[in-house]
Design an enzyme around this catalytic site. Structure first.
Site, mmCIF file in Angstrom:
data_model
loop_
_atom_site.group_PDB
_atom_site.id
_atom_site.type_symbol
_atom_site.label_atom_id
_atom_site.label_comp_id
_atom_site.label_asym_id
_atom_site.label_seq_id
_atom_site.Cartn_x
_atom_site.Cartn_y
_atom_site.Cartn_z
ATOM 1 N NE ARG A 169 57.860 -12.244 4.042
ATOM 2 C CZ ARG A 169 57.720 -13.344 4.754
ATOM 3 N NH1 ARG A 169 57.338 -14.455 4.159
ATOM 4 N NH2 ARG A 169 57.974 -13.363 6.050
ATOM 5 C CG HIS B 89 48.752 -19.290 7.790
ATOM 6 N ND1 HIS B 89 48.273 -20.580 7.847
ATOM 7 C CD2 HIS B 89 50.025 -19.384 7.301
ATOM 8 C CE1 HIS B 89 49.197 -21.412 7.416
ATOM 9 N NE2 HIS B 89 50.272 -20.716 7.079
ATOM 10 C CG ASP B 90 52.361 -15.449 10.271
ATOM 11 O OD1 ASP B 90 52.619 -16.499 9.658
ATOM 12 O OD2 ASP B 90 52.913 -14.362 10.026
ATOM 13 C CG ASP C 93 45.030 -20.287 8.875
ATOM 14 O OD1 ASP C 93 45.054 -19.629 7.817
ATOM 15 O OD2 ASP C 93 45.766 -21.264 9.102
ATOM 16 C CB SER D 255 52.472 -23.038 7.114
ATOM 17 O OG SER D 255 52.126 -22.437 5.891
#
Length: 405
Positions: free
Chosen positions: A234, A367-368, A334, A165
């Protein structure tokens, strides 16, 4: 960075008890000049190291953390510490980034709030936290500070830089800014620049913070913090880190501790499990992160444009400045930094004549995925670093002979 991580490794497999260290940049050359034109002094960088530096100093691996990460990659701070570093599944003895083989280093980025100089640090001119008086920093500024730390540790050349990232942005910056200081680069789930959509998500998150009644234009350190704004920011980010499939599998439309809809807006007990999950993640984030740091770091990521900053608008031209070999990895689900971004990087690297390996890893967690246990990713990183170390040592052996002609 998501908290949705299966990083609770067995302590027996961990690097063990670790400590955070700090390095204050030398001021013999004057204040640290930032790319935006401002100056900053003093500058302290928090960092952690694991493993031993080899006698030849050829086994150093720099880990670059993501947006809301820190230097605590692996291990525990105490025997009672319930949670290891954020990449403990990847870094440690016998793991893909093997601390019995490599000297691993991670530095908290400039502008953060986990030990490195940032908006919450004391401004020596006023004796109070900087707040919005802190100058804007860039990915380039972060990497320049890391370079001074690497040199401070006596390392002339990194074996590799690895990061996902925003950490991948730093890896790319290292490769083109300091080509003679890095042998191999592993950018994971990253992009050469943000799209309008990426910038839009960040701007919405920043506006959530700025709209909080307690933000007070960044001067909140002696009063109530903008907790609600930061929590919502967040929550927005967290949604972008996961995939639709991951959300469906984990939550679907399951209700939260109830049998039927409540037909209301209960702030404590929402209808859906996913609502409860996001609120929990937002609340936990507020406990460990600074709202102003979030604003500054997201802006740094938005400013990053590898082609414009190093290639006059050409990504290929930017990559011609690199000298290292690359392993580029994307993840199938992602959508924040999709595989198409990684392919742009790979195409530019190949046109620039660089040695590059590329893999799109199948993963359902969006994405994680680079933070989660994935055997394919583990194998790729492990074999790439092994090859890089062998190549570097062979190069060192043959260099004297080449010098003799």
């Amino acid at each position: 960075m998501s908290e949705y991580i299966d990083g609770l490794s067995n302590r027996a497999e961990s690097v063990g008890i670790v400590e955070r260290k700090s390095f204050t940049l030398p001021d013999d050359g004057g204040p640290f000049e930032l790319e935006g034109g401002a100056h900053l002094s003093p500058v302290t960088i928090a960092y952690e190291t694991y493993g031993e530096l080899s006698p030849a100093r050829d086994n150093a691996v720099l880990i670059c953390h993501a947006l809301t990460g820190d230097a605590h990659v692996a291990g525990y701070y105490s025997e009672t510490d319930p949670k290891p570093g954020w990449w403990d599944i990847m870094v440690g003895p016998g793991k893909p980034i093997d601390t019995s083989r490599y000297f691993v280093l991670c530095a908290n980025v400039l502008g953060s709030c986990s030990g490195s100089t940032g908006p919450s640090s004391v401004n020596p001119a006023t004796g109070k936290p900087y707040g919005l008086e802190f100058p804007v920093v860039t990915i380039g500024d972060m990497v320049r500070a890391q370079k001074l730390l690497v040199e401070h540790l006596g390392i002339e050349r990194l074996l590799a830089a690895v990061g996902g990232s925003m950490g991948g942005m730093q890896v790319l910056e290292w490769a083109v800014r300091y080509p003679d200081m890095i042998a191999a680069a592993v950018p994971l789930a990253t992009t050469p620049r943000h799209t309008a959509l990426n910038i839009a998500f960040h701007e919405v998150a920043r506006q959530c913070i700025m709209a909080d009644v307690n933000w007070n234009r960044g001067a909140y350190y002696d009063s109530e913090k903008p907790s609600m704004g930061l929590a919502v920011a967040r929550m927005i980010g967290h949604v972008t880190y996961l995939s639709d499939e991951a959300m469906r599998v984990k939550f679907g439309r399951k209700l939260y501790e109830k049998e039927a809809y409540k037909f209301g807006f209960d702030l404590e007990f929402p209808d859906f499990q996913v609502e409860s999950y996001l609120r929990y993640q937002g609340g936990k984030f507020v406990e460990r992160f600074d709202a102003n740091s979030f604003i500054y770091i997201t802006k740094a990521a938005d400013y990053f444009d590898l082609a414009q900053q190093h290639g006059g608008g050409s990504l290929t031209e930017a990559m011609t400045k690199a000298r290292c070999r690359f392993l580029v990895v994307s993840f199938s689900t992602d959508w924040l930094y999709p595989t198409s971004r990684s392919r742009l990087l790979v195409q530019a690297m190949k046109k620039a004549g660089l040695e590059v390996s590329f893999s799109e890893v199948e993963a359902e967690f969006g994405h994680d995925a680079f933070l989660l246990r994935n055997e394919r990713l583990f194998d790729l990183v492990e074999s790439f670093l092994e090859h890089a170390l062998a190549t570097e040592r062979k190069r060192a052996e043959t260099a004297p002979k080449e010098a003799w002609g």
